[in-house]
Design a protein around this motif. Structure first.
Motif, PDB file in Angstrom:
ATOM      1  N   CYS A  72      -9.085  42.781  47.763  1.00 25.10           N
ATOM      2  CA  CYS A  72      -8.017  43.767  47.589  1.00 25.10           C
ATOM      3  C   CYS A  72      -8.010  44.216  46.127  1.00 25.10           C
ATOM      4  CB  CYS A  72      -6.682  43.159  47.982  1.00 25.10           C
ATOM      5  SG  CYS A  72      -5.990  42.094  46.719  1.00 25.10           S
ATOM      6  N   CYS A  80      -2.420  38.408  46.530  1.00 19.60           N
ATOM      7  CA  CYS A  80      -1.115  37.829  46.822  1.00 19.60           C
ATOM      8  C   CYS A  80      -1.007  37.631  48.326  1.00 19.60           C
ATOM      9  CB  CYS A  80       0.040  38.703  46.307  1.00 19.60           C
ATOM     10  SG  CYS A  80       0.456  40.088  47.372  1.00 19.60           S
ATOM     11  N   CYS A 124      -3.867  41.730  51.879  1.00 18.68           N
ATOM     12  CA  CYS A 124      -4.638  42.956  52.078  1.00 18.68           C
ATOM     13  C   CYS A 124      -6.128  42.669  52.076  1.00 18.68           C
ATOM     14  CB  CYS A 124      -4.310  43.973  50.990  1.00 18.68           C
ATOM     15  SG  CYS A 124      -2.570  44.374  50.929  1.00 18.68           S
TER      16      CYS A 124
HETATM   17  S1  SF4 Z   1      -0.223  43.521  47.855  1.00 26.34           S
HETATM   18 FE1  SF4 Z   1      -2.191  43.579  48.798  1.00 26.34          FE
HETATM   19  S2  SF4 Z   1      -3.450  44.686  47.328  1.00 26.34           S
HETATM   20 FE2  SF4 Z   1      -1.694  43.959  46.238  1.00 26.34          FE
HETATM   21  S3  SF4 Z   1      -2.354  41.992  45.412  1.00 26.34           S
HETATM   22 FE3  SF4 Z   1      -1.264  41.611  47.311  1.00 26.34          FE
HETATM   23  S4  SF4 Z   1      -2.913  41.429  48.764  1.00 26.34           S
HETATM   24 FE4  SF4 Z   1      -3.760  42.488  47.010  1.00 26.34          FE
END
Ligand code: SF4
Ligand code: HEM
Lengths: 95, 154, 551
Positions: free
Chosen positions: C415, C458, C462
């Protein structure tokens, strides 16, 4: 210490509030506030809805560098993606 | 808080007639006590299908958008119109903005307690899209039907 | 490929005009940011760390060369010369100015593209198998049904303010390349015992904070009922899904909270009430859409190409690329070409405007004008003659687009992470870069075989880390970047969720950890076992031991 930052409404650029109440893209020019004084500054900044998309408080050290919990985030935000040294403010300084 | 009603495809300000409102719960508890109520207020966490049979006596049903992001009342309105054939007024209350007006109309709303929209702006918002892909409570002709109807050579 | 008619074109154009008006209202101060945000999100416009981010839909991953050129044009004219392909068959631009976005959308509309419903709590861009229409193993082209769903879901008046976003994926093959068990609704087209073609309907999969594998709520749905059945699922979800807690608002929570049976009963009851309505398309309209996906005119070619065989023997690098990056096509004498957007040390999914133009050229010349975006952040040329493969390879290699690593250890999903994303705990891309550098040796990569590494910055996931054979999740520890490893996930037909192994690691240690896991696998694999097979046979414990043994 604290500073106020946000993203410029028209293009999303990262900006900081200066002493003269103008927005700047240079973090080094950001006004620094004592922790106790910041709340009303933020409230005033947030009312400037035609200039910025959002405004929030960041921790900064006495020389204006990001500090505290969001240090990595705010460092990257101010400079540009660490994986693209050719983009963002970091590209402008030493090209 | 201007009240706008839909007349054909236009919004027009409507006179705020004083309503005798009753909530669905109160009305269910004791219908007799609320015999003179003119408008029924249904919160959006209530399954309208359980009551729909008895609602036709109300001239106005008020559905609620606590925030515009809470879209349950769209389904409630469609159920009232399409499944239970409710023909009275369905009024949108709460966080009601012109940007959602077209969706609301398509789901069966015909009266709106707008926060601060004028009738012209709200009417213009309804005209932003000429077609709809899918059928809904407004009986707009879905695009597939228009396609079937168009002259073969076109 | 589907082409807009006057109705599609009018609606997309009207949407741009509407958004232009909304942008003006925002700039004039008539709309506050709180009021504007959901409107811009409905048009794929986020505010990220450095700037706005625009997410453009590539419906079911299919692009023409003209569309690819338009994407290149947007990158050049309005952005910083590149775009980022995501796991959802979208492309993201990282630097558009708000004032330019209506113009960008106008330009995209010229090529029948849009950013509608690429964000927000609505039915999102429908995704599909990137090999649709070319795969040897498909029952029929799933994109027909994706387009049916695209139209039905576009500006759906009832389902634009759902409790949370809603993602639908469709496949028509046994080999699941669309991760259908990890979507809010997954649809699998197959032929039942009676010889009829219909859908298996899977509901409630998803990643994020609480990952779930989806449940089959209907074994067989005749094709003609697709839309009414979807409408029933969505209505139940719209009315019953939780809205009090952002993290419990996805349909997966609703399905699992009350149990699959109860959920299924509600859907079936709702469907019984609406199945005779006008929601389902008449056969004529389905046929109209189907006609757009008629297979291109493939030439009658021998299965093997002499020219190809000669080059294969003479050029080791080409032979490797053939082995790793091309796939069997359903038409004799053709092949499917994977274009890797994962060069060693590169940013997964990023592509420059020049590369986009090059891919467009190749599609026009060699691939029936078609390009696909994959959920693994790569591209595909779906219909290439075997005779042309050498020329295609050379042209791709000249643009650094021929890294022979599809499905290998350096074909990493990552991501954007903290390099771009406001929600991130940690960066993701640098980890991917360092892993791919560590495993740069192509021979070694091929020896390791299929290994899916997926990295998220995070818990929103994603980067699909839950379903990576090796998953890496960024966690914040007192302002420092740490990474947690999960093992044994899969997003394919054998879908499974990975298991967290042990404590978080520093970025350097996370890269070494991958190396240790791979070493352990190579020492202990049997026959042709993939990493995931060895892991499933031996279980987590020996891998954990290998990982945390005296470093
Ligand atoms: S919200 Fe999605 S794109 Fe952003 S850090 Fe978290 S996993 Fe990655
Ligand atoms: C950079 C801006 C992005 C933001 C702000 C963002 C935000 C989010 C959030 C909040 C979620 C969790 C939603 C939920 O669980 O309900 C999520 C999930 C997801 N995102 Fe993103 N994302 C971004 C970029 C991407 C990119 C680049 C990709 C593809 C590489 C992507 C693909 C996904 C996928 C596949 C999921 C999981 C879907 C699921 O939960 O079932 N996102 N995203």
């Amino acid at each position: 210490m604290k500073a106020i930052t946000g993203n410029r409404l028209s293009d999303g650029a990262v900006v900081y509030l200066r002493d003269d109440d103008q927005w700047t893209t240079q973090r080094s020019e950001a006004a620094r506030f004592d922790d106790d004084d910041i709340a009303p500054v933020l409230s005033a900044a947030q009312l400037r809805v035609r200039e910025i998309a959002d405004a929030y408080i960041i921790d900064v050290s006495a020389d204006g560098a990001p500090a505290g919990r969001t240090i990595i985030r705010e460092t990257i935000r101010g400079a540009g993606p660490t994986v693209r040294g050719d983009l963002g403010l970091q590209a402008e300084c030493c090209a | 808080m201007p009240l706008l009603k839909l007349f054909g495809s236009d919004f027009a300000p409507a006179l705020e007639e004083p309503l005798q409102e009753v909530s669905l719960e109160d009305w269910c508890d004791n219908p007799q006590a609320h015999a003179d109520a003119t408008a029924l207020v249904i919160e959006n966490d209530i399954g309208v299908e359980h009551f729909a049979e008895d609602l036709s006596s109300f001239r106005i049903i008020i559905l609620n958008f606590p925030t515009f992001k809470d879209g349950r009342a769209y389904s409630q309105a469609r159920l009232l119109r399409e499944r239970f054939g409710y023909t009275g007024e369905i009024r949108a209350r709460g966080d009601v903005l012109r940007d959602q007006a077209l969706f609301m109309v398509r789901c069966g709303f015909d009266a709106f307690e707008f926060a601060d929209e004028d009738a012209a702006a709200a009417t213009a918002a309804l005209a932003e899209f000429s077609f709809a892909y899918q059928p809904a409570a407004d009986r707009a002709e879905p695009v597939w039907r228009r396609r079937l109807d168009r002259p073969a050579a076109a | 490929m589907y082409r807009y008619d006057e109705f599609d074109a009018t609606l997309v154009g009207e949407r741009v005009a509407q958004f232009r008006g909304q942008v003006e209202r925002r700039l004039s101060g008539e709309l506050s940011e709180d009021q504007f945000k959901p409107l811009r999100l409905m048009n794929g416009l986020y505010l990220q760390l450095h700037a706005y981010m625009l997410r453009v839909a590539i419906p079911y991953g299919t692009l023409s060369s003209l569309q690819m050129r338009k994407l290149a044009h947007v990158a050049r004219k309005y952005d910083k010369g590149y775009g980022h392909f995501t796991t959802r068959q979208n492309i993201q631009y990282n630097w558009p100015a708000l004032v330019d976005v209506p113009d960008i959308l106008d330009d995209l509309a010229e090529a029948e593209m849009h950013a509608i419903q690429t964000s927000g709590n609505c039915i999102r861009n429908v995704t599909s198998d990137q090999f649709a229409g070319a795969a040897a193993d498909e029952v029929e082209d799933p994109r027909i049904w994706c387009e049916v769903i695209r139209q039905w879901s576009t500006f759906h008046p009832e389902f634009t303010f759902l409790p949370r976003k809603f993602k639908i994926a469709v496949t028509a093959s046994q080999n699941d390349r669309a991760a259908i068990r990890l979507h809010d609704i997954g649809l699998r087209i197959y032929t039942n015992d009676a010889g009829e073609v219909g859908f298996e309907v899977i509901v409630g999969g998803g990643l994020g904070r609480t990952p779930y594998i989806g449940h089959t709520i209907r074994e067989f749905l005749p094709k003609k009922h697709l839309l009414s059945y979807l409408e029933a699922v969505l209505r139940v979800y719209n009315l019953e899904g939780r809205r009090d807690n952002l993290y419990k608002a996805r349909i997966k929570i609703l399905v699992n909270a009350g149990g699959v049976e109860k959920f299924t009963d509600m859907v079936e009851a709702e469907w019984a009430a609406i199945r005779k309505s006008e929601i389902d398309l008449p056969a004529e309209e389905i046929e109209r859409i189907r006609a757009y996906f008629a297979p291109p005119d493939f030439e009658a070619l021998p299965a093997e190409s002499a020219a190809l065989e000669q080059k294969r023997k003479g050029d080791v690098a080409f032979a490797r690329w053939l082995r790793v990056n091309t796939v069997a096509h359903k038409a004799s004498g053709y092949a499917i070409v994977n274009i890797s957007l994962k060069p060693v040390g590169g940013i997964p999914g990023d592509i420059s405007d020049v590369q986009m133009e090059a891919v467009a050229d190749l599609a026009a010349q060699y691939s029936q004008d078609e390009i696909r975006a994959t959920h693994e952040q790569n591209l595909v040329l779906p219909h290439v003659k075997k005779d042309d493969l050498y020329a295609v390879w050379q042209a791709l290699a000249a643009q650094d687009l021929a890294t022979p690593n599809i499905s290998l250890v350096s074909d990493i999903i990552a991501c954007p992470g903290l390099d771009y994303c406001t929600l991130a705990n940690t960066r993701s891309i640098p980890i991917a870069q360092r892993i791919s550098e560590r495993f740069a040796d192509l021979e070694q990569q091929e020896d390791i075989g299929e290994l899916k590494i997926k990295i998220s910055g995070c818990i929103n996931a994603c980067g699909h880390h839950h379903v990576g054979h090796i998953g890496i999740l960024g966690v914040d520890k007192k302002g420092e970047e740490f990474y947690q490893i999960t093992l044994g996930g899969s997003g394919a037909e054998d879908a499974s969720l990975g298991e967290i192994v042990g404590r978080g690691l520093s970025s350097g240690d996370a890269v070494s950890a991958v190396e240790k896991l791979v070493d352990y696998y190579r020492e202990n694999r049997q026959d042709n076992e993939r990493f995931i097979d060895t892991y499933r046979r031996l279980g987590a414990d020996p891998f954990k031991e290998a990982l945390y043994a005296a470093a």
